[in-house]
Motif scaffolding. Structure first.
Motif, short mmCIF file in Angstrom:
data_model
loop_
_atom_site.label_atom_id
_atom_site.label_comp_id
_atom_site.label_asym_id
_atom_site.label_seq_id
_atom_site.Cartn_x
_atom_site.Cartn_y
_atom_site.Cartn_z
N ARG A 163 -8.43 -0.29 -7.81
CA ARG A 163 -8.79 -0.04 -6.10
C ARG A 163 -9.04 0.75 -5.49
NH1 ARG A 163 -8.36 1.99 -1.53
NH2 ARG A 163 -6.65 1.30 -0.45
N CYS A 164 -9.11 2.71 -6.07
CA CYS A 164 -9.01 3.80 -5.38
C CYS A 164 -10.59 3.67 -5.45
CB CYS A 164 -8.44 5.01 -6.20
SG CYS A 164 -6.94 4.45 -5.95
N LEU A 165 -11.64 2.94 -6.07
CA LEU A 165 -12.80 3.69 -6.31
C LEU A 165 -13.15 3.03 -4.49
CD1 LEU A 165 -14.57 2.32 -9.48
CD2 LEU A 165 -13.76 4.74 -8.82
N SER A 166 -12.89 2.08 -4.14
CA SER A 166 -13.06 1.26 -2.60
C SER A 166 -12.62 2.71 -1.60
CB SER A 166 -12.78 0.13 -2.58
OG SER A 166 -10.98 0.47 -1.87
N GLY A 167 -12.14 3.58 -1.52
CA GLY A 167 -11.79 4.47 -0.77
C GLY A 167 -10.34 4.60 -0.89
N PRO A 168 -9.95 5.69 -0.23
CA PRO A 168 -8.19 5.99 0.25
C PRO A 168 -7.73 5.13 0.15
CG PRO A 168 -10.11 6.93 2.38
CD PRO A 168 -10.52 6.02 1.69
N PHE A 169 -6.19 5.95 -0.66
CA PHE A 169 -4.85 4.34 -0.88
C PHE A 169 -3.50 5.52 -0.05
CE2 PHE A 169 -2.82 2.39 -4.33
CZ PHE A 169 -1.46 1.94 -3.20
N ASP A 170 -3.00 5.19 1.06
CA ASP A 170 -1.62 4.89 1.50
C ASP A 170 -0.65 4.73 0.36
OD1 ASP A 170 -0.58 5.94 3.44
OD2 ASP A 170 0.82 4.65 4.26
N PHE A 171 -0.59 5.38 -0.11
CA PHE A 171 0.23 4.67 -1.99
C PHE A 171 1.70 5.10 -1.55
CE2 PHE A 171 3.15 5.95 -5.17
CZ PHE A 171 2.87 4.10 -6.11
N THR A 172 2.22 7.25 -0.17
CA THR A 172 3.26 6.58 -0.31
C THR A 172 4.27 7.38 -1.60
OG1 THR A 172 4.38 4.96 0.10
CG2 THR A 172 3.43 5.67 1.89
N PRO A 173 3.61 8.55 -1.80
CA PRO A 173 4.57 9.05 -2.63
C PRO A 173 5.34 10.18 -2.52
CG PRO A 173 2.14 10.11 -2.25
CD PRO A 173 2.57 9.49 -1.74
N GLY A 174 6.28 11.16 -4.19
CA GLY A 174 6.86 11.70 -3.29
C GLY A 174 8.06 11.21 -3.25
#
Ligand code: NOJ
Length: 689
Positions: A514-525
């Protein structure tokens, strides 16, 4: 006959342009193979017409990596552009430019390729189509061009015949297309022969250790491409249709997106391949000074774990008082943004079915937008706006201008959008009225919708974070206000995922897929990994605490959330890493990684010489040794290491972590002892020059 001339102006650094035009008679063109090879000579694309049908193949170190594969476009009106084709001309050119990203995972990107354009004519009507191939050191791209012409004006594509014929039954990491939850599934790892129809990027590993990822770039006004397994290692482009079955509606001149194949000898090199961005158009916005990568907190996780509601009532999260507390927290800890979900009307009842009734300008009675935006501004913080559409695109488009103006008036310059809704549930709107038709989330109808929102946002000075998006194809290069998106299972699946959330290996697959396509708002933390207040007693986050920190570096996003409730960060020593970690990078180096097992990424802050390292493991513990030979030899560094404690384990002891400090120099080695489901997050602060 050969002509050599300069076509483009020189841009920066080394720019070499060489054009070779060769006029072919139809007959000679039909029998010949024309080629273009990558600047390093390792990869070659060949094109030929056989019995009127166009084919290409990709040779890598003298072996066919992609065997002869069909090309062509089937139109609704004859003659089509898939057979009876003649090659009338070929044009070779080269390009070499280094360009700068206004923000990103790396500042400078080299765009270096050799190009072959083949000009084709079809049938008696002489319809024209070109196919443009670009060979890069890190892969290839090609696309169809439909030039302006008398015999092709408005047209409908019924099928794109592009194939990718693999040279063996490779291992693949994939998620199935045309499913209920769009792109939000766990990856399967199987042989290609076991897949049906899948989304891209599709990442594969060959038996002789080559890694390939098929995707597309610059999806602008076309259907998105999924890949259908046709057997015998043959993957075919399957365009997501309109409700009535058309694949693409267009008018010449028009272009398809680029079909891309990234190629690497080592899986980590897929991650630092910028081929997708290179195949997008340069930045269209004159002023990008308002576009600022940032971290944010927000009224969000509380809804996912049942502490708050989006809708009105006792548990309403987005109240003026609550948002004020979040603004105070953000100001105190240096977070520029506070996301506020559930501020507007339309959430009451089953909000997933409320696509037609959301208001994007009317607030809940207990939410005062003016007061809060003034309060936020006084504190040096900005509210991040929220538009959940529940896939009601018509309702949203009707309000888009007013909604954008409202936010702009209140100084809100980042908006998170959402399109919750299952698979094919977008009700199409024509002339402001819903039609009976239902559209897929990733057909041309929605591609157009998403683009309209990006362009409208840009006009109003708004950055976007899109959830339930169309997949990323690198358009952030052209529209740098298109910051980040979801488009995969994010952290929220740990709150309510019916299958127990994201398993520990999931985030070790994402960087290679997935991340090869671009930024990901995964919401870590998330620090409260068991979140006892959950309305699903068996839900939890399946990582150690240190791994939550490492995800800020491993998963690239220019907007990263500190996703947990503020009370779980207060006085927590590990919160310091989240406060420190930047979201805009000078450089990215992938130090090690195997798909689905582990990965370690080092990134250099754009605004200081500091480096940050994130390393994560799947369900197994492991010891990784890294060499810090990317540091500045002239500097000394202080390492702040947030690591799993020796007894840590994602399942039984996820909170056990330690913070260590160490002096570090260029070339030193660090041993990372990652717990099962664990990680390490490191900040390397430049101490002296
Ligand atoms: C799904 C999004 O992924 C999530 O982040 C958001 O909170 C909900 N939709 C509501 O908009």
């Amino acid at each position: 006959m050969q002509k050599i001339r300069h076509l483009y102006p020189r841009i920066t650094g080394l720019t070499i342009i060489l054009i070779i035009l060769s006029n072919c008679t139809p007959d000679s063109g039909n029998s010949q193979t024309v080629t273009v090879q990558a600047p390093d000579g390792l990869t070659k694309i060949e094109f030929r017409i056989q019995e009127g049908k166009p084919y290409y193949r990709v040779i890598r170190t003298r072996k066919a990596l992609i065997d002869w594969s069909r090309l062509g476009i089937r139109l609704k009106s004859e003659p089509s552009l898939d057979s009876h084709l003649m090659l009338t001309n070929t044009v070779h050119s080269s390009f070499d430019e280094t360009w700068e990203q206004p923000w990103g995972e790396v500042r400078e990107i080299r765009n270096h390729y050799n190009q072959l354009k083949v000009e084709l004519t079809s049938g008696a009507q002489g319809r024209l189509m070109n196919i443009v191939f670009r060979a890069f050191n890190d892969g290839i791209g090609f696309r169809y061009e439909f030039p302006e012409q008398e015999n092709l004006q408005d047209f409908v594509i019924l099928d794109e015949l592009t194939e990718f014929v693999l040279n063996a039954d490779h291992q693949a990491w994939w998620i199935g297309a045309y499913q209920h939850n769009r792109y939000e599934y766990l990856y399967s790892q199987t042989a290609v022969s076991e897949i049906d129809t899948v989304h891209t990027p599709l990442t594969m590993q060959t038996a002789d250790g080559i890694y390939l990822s098929i995707h597309e770039a610059a999806l602008t006004d076309y259907a998105s491409m999924t890949l259908e397994n046709r057997g015998d290692n043959r993957l075919k482009c399957d365009l997501v249709p309109w409700a009535e079955g058309d694949k693409v509606r267009a008018a010449a001149p028009h272009v398809s997106p680029w079909r891309t194949i990234q190629i690497a000898e080592n899986p980590v090199d897929l991650i630092t391949s910028y081929l997708i961005l290179n195949l997008n158009e340069p930045n269209r916005l004159d002023d990008v000074s308002w576009i600022t990568p940032a971290k944010y907190i927000g009224i969000w996780w509380g809804m996912h774990i049942g502490t708050y509601t989006w809708g009105s009532g006792d548990k309403h999260g987005a109240t003026t008082a609550n948002v004020q507390c979040y603004i105070d927290f953000a100001a105190k800890h240096g977070f520029p943004g506070v996301l506020v979900e559930g501020w507007n009307t339309g959430w009451d009842g089953d909000w997933v079915a409320n696509g037609d009734i959301f208001s994007f300008t009317e607030a809940h009675l207990d939410f005062d937008l003016s007061r809060l935006s003034t309060y936020a501004a006084r504190k040096g913080v900005k509210i991040i706006g929220h538009h959940e559409t529940s896939a009601g695109t018509g309702n949203y488009e009707a309000q888009l201008e007013d909604a954008s103006k409202l936010y702009q008036q209140h100084g809100i310059n980042t908006v998170k959008t959402g399109y919750v809704g299952h698979g094919q549930n977008i009700i199409r709107y024509e002339n402001g009225k819903p039609t009976e038709r239902q559209e897929w989330h990733h057909g041309q109808y929605m591609v157009r919708h998403y683009r309209k929102v990006v362009e409208t946002a840009a006009r109003h000075g708004i950055m976007l974070d899109v959830h339930e998006p169309i997949k990323d194809t690198g358009i952030r290069r052209t529209w740098p206000n298109m910051m980040t998106r979801e488009g995969a299972r994010g952290q929220e699946f740990n709150a309510w995922g019916p299958d127990g959330g994201n398993p520990p290996d999931y985030t070790t697959i994402l960087p290679f897929t997935r991340c090869l396509s671009g930024p990901f708002d995964f919401t870590p933390g998330i620090f409260d990994l068991f979140f006892e207040q959950a309305n699903r007693p068996d839900s939890r986050v399946n990582t150690t605490l240190a791994k939550q920190l490492a995800l800020y570096v491993v998963i690239y996003s220019p907007l990263h959330m500190a996703a947990d409730l503020p009370e779980n960060y207060r006085d927590h020593p590990a919160f310091q890493f989240i406060k420190d970690v930047p979201t805009d990078w000078e450089e990215t180096i992938v130090l090690n990684g195997e798909i689905g097992d582990f990965i370690t990424i080092a990134r250099q802050d754009r605004n200081s010489g500091d480096w940050y390292i994130g390393s994560i493991s799947d369900e197994n513990g492991r010891v990784l040794e890294i060499t810090l030979d990317f540091l500045d030899p002239k500097c000394k560094y202080r390492a702040e290491i947030y690591a799993d404690a020796p007894e840590a384990d994602w399942k039984t002891n996820p909170y056990a972590y330690e913070i260590k400090r160490k002096k570090i120099n260029y070339g030193d080695c660090l041993i990372l002892d990652l717990a099962p489901g664990g990680g390490a997050a490191i900040r390397l602060v430049e101490e002296s020059g």
